[in-house]
Design a protein around this motif. Sequence first.
Motif, PDB file in Angstrom:
ATOM      1  N   GLU A  54       0.836  -1.206   0.000  1.00 59.65           N
ATOM      2  CA  GLU A  54       0.000   0.000   0.000  1.00 59.65           C
ATOM      3  C   GLU A  54       0.870   1.256   0.000  1.00 59.65           C
ATOM      4  O   GLU A  54       0.598   2.222  -0.724  1.00 59.65           O
ATOM      5  CB  GLU A  54      -0.907  -0.024   1.228  1.00 59.65           C
ATOM      6  N   LEU A  55       1.931   1.254   0.803  1.00 66.14           N
ATOM      7  CA  LEU A  55       2.845   2.398   0.823  1.00 66.14           C
ATOM      8  C   LEU A  55       3.508   2.585  -0.535  1.00 66.14           C
ATOM      9  O   LEU A  55       3.636   3.712  -1.022  1.00 66.14           O
ATOM     10  CB  LEU A  55       3.919   2.198   1.894  1.00 66.14           C
ATOM     11  N   ASN A  56       3.907   1.489  -1.144  1.00 71.30           N
ATOM     12  CA  ASN A  56       4.559   1.566  -2.448  1.00 71.30           C
ATOM     13  C   ASN A  56       3.596   2.108  -3.508  1.00 71.30           C
ATOM     14  O   ASN A  56       3.973   2.944  -4.326  1.00 71.30           O
ATOM     15  CB  ASN A  56       5.100   0.195  -2.844  1.00 71.30           C
ATOM     16  N   ALA A  57       2.365   1.656  -3.489  1.00 71.47           N
ATOM     17  CA  ALA A  57       1.375   2.138  -4.459  1.00 71.47           C
ATOM     18  C   ALA A  57       1.126   3.638  -4.268  1.00 71.47           C
ATOM     19  O   ALA A  57       1.017   4.385  -5.244  1.00 71.47           O
ATOM     20  CB  ALA A  57       0.076   1.355  -4.313  1.00 71.47           C
ATOM     21  N   THR A  58       1.043   4.076  -3.022  1.00 72.82           N
ATOM     22  CA  THR A  58       0.837   5.500  -2.744  1.00 72.82           C
ATOM     23  C   THR A  58       2.018   6.307  -3.250  1.00 72.82           C
ATOM     24  O   THR A  58       1.851   7.367  -3.870  1.00 72.82           O
ATOM     25  CB  THR A  58       0.656   5.718  -1.222  1.00 72.82           C
ATOM     26  N   TRP A  59       3.227   5.809  -2.988  1.00 75.83           N
ATOM     27  CA  TRP A  59       4.417   6.503  -3.439  1.00 75.83           C
ATOM     28  C   TRP A  59       4.478   6.552  -4.965  1.00 75.83           C
ATOM     29  O   TRP A  59       4.806   7.594  -5.550  1.00 75.83           O
ATOM     30  CB  TRP A  59       5.644   5.777  -2.876  1.00 75.83           C
ATOM     31  N   GLN A  60       4.137   5.453  -5.617  1.00 75.77           N
ATOM     32  CA  GLN A  60       4.148   5.414  -7.089  1.00 75.77           C
ATOM     33  C   GLN A  60       3.129   6.410  -7.660  1.00 75.77           C
ATOM     34  O   GLN A  60       3.414   7.093  -8.642  1.00 75.77           O
ATOM     35  CB  GLN A  60       3.814   3.999  -7.585  1.00 75.77           C
ATOM     36  N   ALA A  61       1.946   6.474  -7.049  1.00 72.48           N
ATOM     37  CA  ALA A  61       0.919   7.407  -7.529  1.00 72.48           C
ATOM     38  C   ALA A  61       1.378   8.852  -7.361  1.00 72.48           C
ATOM     39  O   ALA A  61       1.171   9.688  -8.257  1.00 72.48           O
ATOM     40  CB  ALA A  61      -0.386   7.170  -6.776  1.00 72.48           C
ATOM     41  N   ALA A  62       1.995   9.166  -6.232  1.00 71.36           N
ATOM     42  CA  ALA A  62       2.480  10.526  -5.999  1.00 71.36           C
ATOM     43  C   ALA A  62       3.589  10.877  -6.995  1.00 71.36           C
ATOM     44  O   ALA A  62       3.635  11.998  -7.533  1.00 71.36           O
ATOM     45  CB  ALA A  62       2.986  10.663  -4.566  1.00 71.36           C
ATOM     46  N   GLN A  65       2.070  11.516 -10.364  1.00 69.96           N
ATOM     47  CA  GLN A  65       1.410  12.828 -10.384  1.00 69.96           C
ATOM     48  C   GLN A  65       2.436  13.939 -10.587  1.00 69.96           C
ATOM     49  O   GLN A  65       2.204  14.878 -11.357  1.00 69.96           O
ATOM     50  CB  GLN A  65       0.636  13.055  -9.093  1.00 69.96           C
TER      51      GLN A  65
END
Length: 85
Positions: A54-62, A65
């Motif tokens: 979940e942390l990795n997905a959030t970081w990838q999305a940021a 962006q």
Amino acid sequence: MMEMSDTIFEAFMEQFEEHVRADERRRVEAEDNARWEPIRQQLIRSRKQPPWAELNATWQAARQQRYDEADAARAAREHDLRESA
């Protein structure tokens, strides 16, 4: 003094030894629990944190962006340069 038969004496000694073993077992378990308590607390804290995926997905999305915003800004600058030329 009262004499005990061998059977009664052996039964008494077995119970006494079991009592001593139970006390020793409780003492060792208390020491083990105290030794493992910091690890248990760390596990509790880590369970409260989001999982790595979940942390990795959030970081990838940021990150994506930021890339999209940089691309849009570069495209706007290029468009402004073409119009001014």
